[in-house]
Design a protein around this motif. Structure first.
Motif, PDB file in Angstrom:
ATOM      1  N   ASP A  57      11.501  81.894 -69.047  1.00 13.11           N
ATOM      2  CA  ASP A  57      10.819  80.789 -69.995  1.00 13.11           C
ATOM      3  C   ASP A  57      10.474  79.363 -69.205  1.00 13.11           C
ATOM      4  N   MET A  58      11.491  78.885 -68.488  1.00 15.64           N
ATOM      5  CA  MET A  58      11.092  77.684 -67.763  1.00 15.64           C
ATOM      6  C   MET A  58       9.815  77.864 -66.764  1.00 15.64           C
ATOM      7  N   LEU A  59       9.881  78.976 -66.003  1.00 16.45           N
ATOM      8  CA  LEU A  59       9.092  79.325 -64.912  1.00 16.45           C
ATOM      9  C   LEU A  59       7.710  79.372 -65.485  1.00 16.45           C
ATOM     10  N   GLN A 183      10.797  67.754 -60.119  1.00 14.87           N
ATOM     11  CA  GLN A 183      11.673  67.612 -59.291  1.00 14.87           C
ATOM     12  C   GLN A 183      13.096  67.493 -60.011  1.00 14.87           C
ATOM     13  N   TYR A 184      13.366  66.773 -60.830  1.00 11.86           N
ATOM     14  CA  TYR A 184      14.532  66.639 -61.637  1.00 11.86           C
ATOM     15  C   TYR A 184      14.793  68.052 -62.020  1.00 11.86           C
ATOM     16  N   GLN A 185      13.853  68.836 -62.583  1.00 13.86           N
ATOM     17  CA  GLN A 185      14.119  70.003 -63.181  1.00 13.86           C
ATOM     18  C   GLN A 185      14.516  71.107 -62.141  1.00 13.86           C
ATOM     19  N   TRP A 186      13.851  71.270 -60.958  1.00 14.39           N
ATOM     20  CA  TRP A 186      14.172  71.785 -60.106  1.00 14.39           C
ATOM     21  C   TRP A 186      15.942  71.707 -59.552  1.00 14.39           C
ATOM     22  N   MET A 187      15.899  70.431 -59.335  1.00 16.45           N
ATOM     23  CA  MET A 187      17.556  69.878 -58.798  1.00 16.45           C
ATOM     24  C   MET A 187      18.455  70.426 -60.147  1.00 16.45           C
ATOM     25  N   ALA A 191      21.575  73.216 -59.184  1.00 13.87           N
ATOM     26  CA  ALA A 191      22.909  72.734 -59.552  1.00 13.87           C
ATOM     27  C   ALA A 191      23.641  73.744 -60.305  1.00 13.87           C
ATOM     28  N   GLU A 192      22.895  74.111 -61.325  1.00 15.10           N
ATOM     29  CA  GLU A 192      23.414  74.969 -62.312  1.00 15.10           C
ATOM     30  C   GLU A 192      23.556  76.397 -61.602  1.00 15.10           C
ATOM     31  N   LEU A 193      22.668  76.829 -60.843  1.00  9.71           N
ATOM     32  CA  LEU A 193      22.978  78.189 -60.283  1.00  9.71           C
ATOM     33  C   LEU A 193      23.984  78.076 -59.067  1.00  9.71           C
TER      34      LEU A 193
END
Length: 280
Positions: A57-59, A183-187, A191-193
């Motif tokens: 959904d995010m992608l 950039q915040y989102q991908w970071m 981190a979660e993964l």
């Protein structure tokens, strides 16, 4: 299903035409790290996502937003090209100084697109699907996404300082803000993964599966003049996954054999030393 709305995500309104800047803007539209690349990268990652639904959904959310960014940049390029004509270039060519300046205009904007944005970079090289990364591994893809947004934002920031047109700068500021958030989102996703699966890709091939090669996964090989590289955490710290401490090898020696390939058949037409072949 995709649905197009006539309104742009943010307003695009330039103060004056600038064909030279239009050529430069092509880089952040159709270049390696341009909006076309992140648009296709995120959408293909989303199309092929087999992980948790929230990642897909995010992608798809961000990939669809990037379609809008492509349209915004096309609108920006269109306005920057308003009024440009072959006559302008011919007139400019009469004055050597103006001719040098107008040399920065992309002739394809006149010859090919009819004063519109194109899927090319600032040198006129066509956009390529080879620019995108869609591996099927979420952590690998999210790291690539962070890299793409980092490079893209860097290029927009450079373009920002190449113009004093406040209308253009206003559009760039909106894009810079969105690239900052991305950039915040991908970071956050990385981190979660990493917390779920570890920091090494692929997580399904753990260090212990490397067997006799495991120790080499912690060694820094000094293979250039100087030893400054020994001063970083990559040479003296601990592995992020807790598998051991890094070891700095000041003078590493080769551990392999000298390859001695078989002599090929003469029909392959290598240039071979006949005496060497006879000895074999």
């Amino acid at each position: 299903m995709f649905r197009h709305q006539k309104e742009l995500q943010f307003e695009v309104k330039v103060e004056r035409p600038d064909p030279m800047l239009a050529k430069r803007v092509q880089e952040v539209l159709g270049g390696q790290f341009g909006e076309m690349t992140v648009m296709m990268q995120y959408l293909f990652q989303g199309f092929n996502c087999r992980g948790e639904e929230k990642y897909k959904d995010m992608l798809m959310d961000i990939g669809t937003e990037e379609i809008g960014h492509v349209e915004m940049l096309c609108a920006l390029i269109n306005q920057l090209l308003d009024g440009a004509s072959p006559e302008d270039q011919a007139e400019a060519a009469k004055d050597p100084q103006l001719a040098a300046i107008m040399g920065g205009v992309d002739p394809q904007h006149l010859l090919v697109s009819g004063l519109g944005g194109m899927p090319i970079n600032s040198n006129g090289v066509p956009w390529s699907g080879a620019y995108i990364v869609s591996s099927g591994n979420l952590l690998a893809d999210m790291r690539s996404n962070l890299h793409a947004e980092t490079q893209g934002r860097l290029q927009v920031a450079r373009l920002y300082h190449m113009t004093t047109d406040e209308g253009v700068r206003a559009t760039f500021r909106k894009m810079l803000a969105r690239d900052r958030y991305h950039q915040y989102q991908w970071m956050a996703a990385v981190a979660e993964l990493e917390e779920k699966n570890g920091v090494v890709v692929p997580a399904s091939f753990p260090p212990e599966a490397e067997m006799e090669a495991q120790e080499h996964g912690l060694e820094f090989w000094n293979l250039s003049d100087g030893q400054e590289s020994s001063e970083g955490l990559w040479a003296t710290g601990s592995a992020p996954d807790g598998t051991g401490d890094f070891k700095y090898l000041e003078n590493p020696a080769p551990l392999g054999n000298i390859p001695r390939p078989e002599v090929p058949a003469t029909q392959v037409h290598h240039d071979l030393d006949r005496d060497f072949v006879n000895k074999k």
